[in-house]
Scaffold this active site. Structure first.
Site, PDB file in Angstrom:
ATOM      1  N   GLU A  71      33.620  34.030  37.540  1.00 38.13           N
ATOM      2  CA  GLU A  71      33.742  34.575  38.168  1.00 38.13           C
ATOM      3  C   GLU A  71      32.598  36.210  37.948  1.00 38.13           C
ATOM      4  OE1 GLU A  71      36.794  35.797  40.513  1.00 38.13           O
ATOM      5  OE2 GLU A  71      38.205  35.789  38.750  1.00 38.13           O
ATOM      6  N   LYS A 115      38.107  33.461  35.415  1.00 40.50           N
ATOM      7  CA  LYS A 115      38.193  34.324  35.567  1.00 40.50           C
ATOM      8  C   LYS A 115      37.211  35.146  34.392  1.00 40.50           C
ATOM      9  CE  LYS A 115      40.840  36.320  37.621  1.00 40.50           C
ATOM     10  NZ  LYS A 115      41.860  36.223  38.263  1.00 40.50           N
ATOM     11  N   ASN A 132      34.923  42.060  61.693  1.00 38.69           N
ATOM     12  CA  ASN A 132      35.557  41.653  60.337  1.00 38.69           C
ATOM     13  C   ASN A 132      36.263  40.091  60.948  1.00 38.69           C
ATOM     14  OD1 ASN A 132      36.817  40.740  58.220  1.00 38.69           O
ATOM     15  ND2 ASN A 132      37.918  41.909  57.992  1.00 38.69           N
ATOM     16  N   LYS A 156      37.326  40.460  47.873  1.00 32.82           N
ATOM     17  CA  LYS A 156      38.466  40.668  47.465  1.00 32.82           C
ATOM     18  C   LYS A 156      39.384  39.722  48.104  1.00 32.82           C
ATOM     19  CE  LYS A 156      41.455  42.575  44.429  1.00 32.82           C
ATOM     20  NZ  LYS A 156      41.743  41.378  43.844  1.00 32.82           N
TER      21      LYS A 156
HETATM   22  C1  F6R Z   1      40.152  35.214  41.018  1.00 32.72           C
HETATM   23  C2  F6R Z   1      40.494  36.153  43.240  1.00 32.72           C
HETATM   24  C3  F6R Z   1      40.282  35.311  44.106  1.00 32.72           C
HETATM   25  C4  F6R Z   1      42.059  34.909  44.665  1.00 32.72           C
HETATM   26  C5  F6R Z   1      42.199  34.347  46.475  1.00 32.72           C
HETATM   27  C6  F6R Z   1      43.277  34.005  46.754  1.00 32.72           C
HETATM   28  O1  F6R Z   1      40.227  36.301  40.491  1.00 32.72           O
HETATM   29  O2  F6R Z   1      40.860  37.078  43.323  1.00 32.72           O
HETATM   30  O3  F6R Z   1      40.477  33.727  43.075  1.00 32.72           O
HETATM   31  O4  F6R Z   1      42.709  34.779  43.909  1.00 32.72           O
HETATM   32  O5  F6R Z   1      41.352  34.574  46.826  1.00 32.72           O
HETATM   33  O6  F6R Z   1      43.394  35.203  46.856  1.00 32.72           O
HETATM   34  P1  F6R Z   1      44.827  36.081  47.485  1.00 32.72           P
HETATM   35  O7  F6R Z   1      45.567  36.136  46.427  1.00 32.72           O
HETATM   36  O8  F6R Z   1      45.040  37.437  47.986  1.00 32.72           O
HETATM   37  O9  F6R Z   1      45.578  35.157  48.406  1.00 32.72           O
END
Ligand code: F6R
Length: 615
Positions: free
Chosen positions: A495, A492, A100, A610
């Site tokens: 995506e 939202k 990864n 994610k």
């Molecule tokens: C949108 C979403 C992404 C995250 C972004 C940052 O729904 O989930 O835009 O907000 O990739 O991720 P984190 O908050 O984990 O740093």
């Protein structure tokens, strides 16, 4: 992003590997694979889902006491069986690798290894690691030694798991810049990208630190520090009892994780705010022991984040300026890290991240420190994440695991946390009277109930969603502190429903985007009953006069009337400073129901992952 699972036990590990991969599906992937040893290495790979890998495993009677498995989110090379992990190298001493991250010097390494006679069968950067280890095994027959020597030559971020055909009694893992943890079980030992993959076998987790290399056997594990390609010393890492429960990562009665997470928001916010519910005043200690001292030294705020977390920071800017009187900049982490900003040592740098593993946010924070920023705070949902370890102060949003790729409960809990930060700083700067503080705490106490009420608009939103499903574009408008909420609503929708959606500060409409408005363009407006409502109404008139169809989320008491082309859904009440949190809910519901109408993959939208652990 990619997910890794590794297992070595006293019984067949294939079910553990498959269940682990299923639990990591939420991270996003486009191919999957595993290798197990039953005397010989058996490798299975597919561009299908993990269920397809399970079917292959049954058909091929895959079994073994040791194995490593992977879900791949393509970076180098298209999603294909040939590029799926594990990658192999070596004839006499075959090694298998899952990875990864991104190896930045893979091109030069590839040339070097090709000149040594290694033949590449994929387009991936990962195959370089497999050949490099096989190359070093020629002189250092011990796999642990060969892995240590190899990683010293790799540039970039990685978490890897490696096994060797001739030594099925162990496997090796290493991490540098990408998440990896160990699971210590009664029947065996395990490794994975996150704890959810291993809850099926153990709750005892060890979070590896940057640069750690570990050797796992069915009886135990050892963790080492490697320096200059050699094992330096064995290190001890704390074993944590994971607080995650299987229920937290199960769907329960819901159809999708996103739906579950939208409806969990009242409890997620209540958990996040639990420590202030019984308090008469808010203490800086909520952010860490050194918070009072650090907060008293700062004169401005710099927020670094990506995506939805960036939108949370953008809301907080309005709060910090208005309530705490503090200058605040909000920067997209991937931009900030390549600019030459001027550092102010009295700025508090705030990193916001659900996962705490977002590569750009981590790098931007590191960069801010290197420029001379002295004080940092993280707002994060994952207790053992890299982000939390990187900052002086931290505040944990207690949203519970967020599995749906589209962030929902992480966002509203980030907002609740940022409001706590605002109140704390405002108080310390004598910008908030005790009465006003009490009022704000009372409003926070009421927030879970207010969120519950906001969720009740779902039936009306469903009706709108049917109309949106046929559209190709949408505009979202907001003003002031609700402009970032419009941005979040547009993100939202795009995506998960793949409808092109853009957000504008409503006052900007006539400076360009108004040209897009016609009867086919739905325009969503966030219209709380705040001081900017009058201005917003003028902007909406401009749309209406040009035949645009308006979908307005208003408050119960917003003076704004339904008409032919103006559809209105009203929230139960105007929530004052908390209004942006409540106005988020119908936008999440809209995106969710449009996605359902369109039949897209709500929880795993195409091309997205994610936790974005690569740049
Ligand atoms: C949108 C979403 C992404 C995250 C972004 C940052 O729904 O989930 O835009 O907000 O990739 O991720 P984190 O908050 O984990 O740093």
């Amino acid at each position: 992003m990619c997910g890794i699972v590794g297992a070595i036990a006293k019984q067949n590990v294939v079910p553990v590997l498959l269940e682990g991969l299923l639990r990591l599906e939420y991270r996003g992937y486009d191919s999957a694979g595993l290798v197990v040893s039953d005397g010989k290495l058996l490798r299975l790979r597919t561009t299908g889902r993990v269920a397809e890998l399970g079917k292959l495993s049954t058909d091929r009677h895959a079994k073994g006491l040791v194995g490593i498995a992977h879900t791949r989110w393509a970076t180098h090379g298209e999603p294909s069986k040939r590029n799926a992990h594990p990658h192999f190298s070596g004839e006499s001493s075959k090694v298998a690798v899952v990875h990864n991250g991104i190896i930045e010097n893979h091109e030069s390494m590839r040339l070097r290894l090709e000149s040594e006679g290694f033949v590449f069968l994929s387009d991936t950067d990962t195959e370089v690691i497999a050949h490099l280890i096989a190359f070093h095994l020629q002189n250092k027959p011990d796999l642990l030694d060969a892995v240590c020597t190899s990683i010293a030559e790799l540039q970039g971020a990685y978490a890897i798991a490696v096994m060797q055909e001739s030594h099925p009694d162990r496997f090796i893992v290493a991490r540098n810049g990408a998440p990896l943890l160990l699971g210590v079980g009664e029947e065996g030992n395990y490794a994975a990208s996150d704890a959810s993959a291993l809850l099926q076998v153990t709750k005892q987790m060890i979070y590896l630190e940057e640069g750690d290399v570990a050797e796992l056997s069915s009886d135990g594990y050892r963790i080492f520090n490697c320096t200059d390609g050699k094992i330096d010393k064995e290190v001890v890492r704390k074993v944590h009892q994971s607080a995650l429960t299987n229920e937290a990562i199960d769907l329960g009665p819901y159809a999708h994780f996103m739906q579950k997470e939208i409806f969990e928001q009242p409890s997620a916010v209540a958990n996040t705010l639990e420590m202030v519910f019984n308090a008469q005043s808010i203490s800086p200690n909520l952010f860490g022991d050194a918070a009072e001292s650090i907060f008293s030294q700062i004169d401005s705020i710099l927020i670094l984040a990506c995506g939805t977390s960036y939108h949370a920071g953008s809301v907080a800017r309005y709060w910090l300026e208005t309530v705490a009187g503090l200058p605040c900049n909000v920067e997209i982490a991937s931009e900030y890290r390549y600019r030459d900003p001027i550092a102010n040592p009295n700025t508090l740098v705030v990193g916001i991240s659900q996962s705490g593993e977002t590569a750009d946010t981590l790098a931007a924070l590191k960069y801010a420190k290197s420029l001379g920023h002295r004080h940092s705070l993280s707002i994060c949902n994952v207790a053992e994440s890299a982000l939390i370890r990187q900052t002086d102060l931290c505040f944990l949003t207690r949203a519970g695991p967020e599995i749906g790729v589209a962030s929902t409960k992480a966002f509203t809990t980030q907002l609740a946390s940022l409001l706590l930060l605002t109140i704390t700083l405002a108080k310390m700067r004598s910008k908030l009277s005790h009465d006003r503080e009490c009022e704000m705490i009372a409003a926070l106490r009421h927030l879970p109930v207010a969120l519950q009420l906001a969720l009740q608009v779902e039936p009306q939103v469903k009706v709108w969603a049917k109309r949106f499903a046929a559209k190709r574009h949408a505009l979202f408008l907001g003003r002031g502190v609700h402009y970032p909420i419009a941005m979040e609503g547009a993100l939202k929708l795009k995506e998960i429903s793949y409808i092109h959606a853009e957000a504008y500060a409503a006052g900007e409409l006539k400076h360009g985007p108004l040209a897009l408005v016609d009867s086919d363009m739905p325009i969503v407006a966030i219209a709380p009953n705040d001081v900017l409502l009058g201005k917003l109404k003028s902007n909406l008139q401009e749309v209406n006069a040009r035949g645009g169809e308006l979908y307005v989320f208003a408050d119960a008491d917003s003076q704004i009337q339904q008409s032919n082309n103006v559809h209105i859904i009203r929230l139960a009440e105007h929530a004052g400073v908390l209004s942006p949190i409540l106005h988020t809910i119908p936008l999440q519901l809209l995106a969710y129901h449009v996605s359902l109408q369109k039949g897209t993959d709500v929880d795993k939208p195409r091309n997205l992952a994610k936790a974005v652990t690569v740049e």
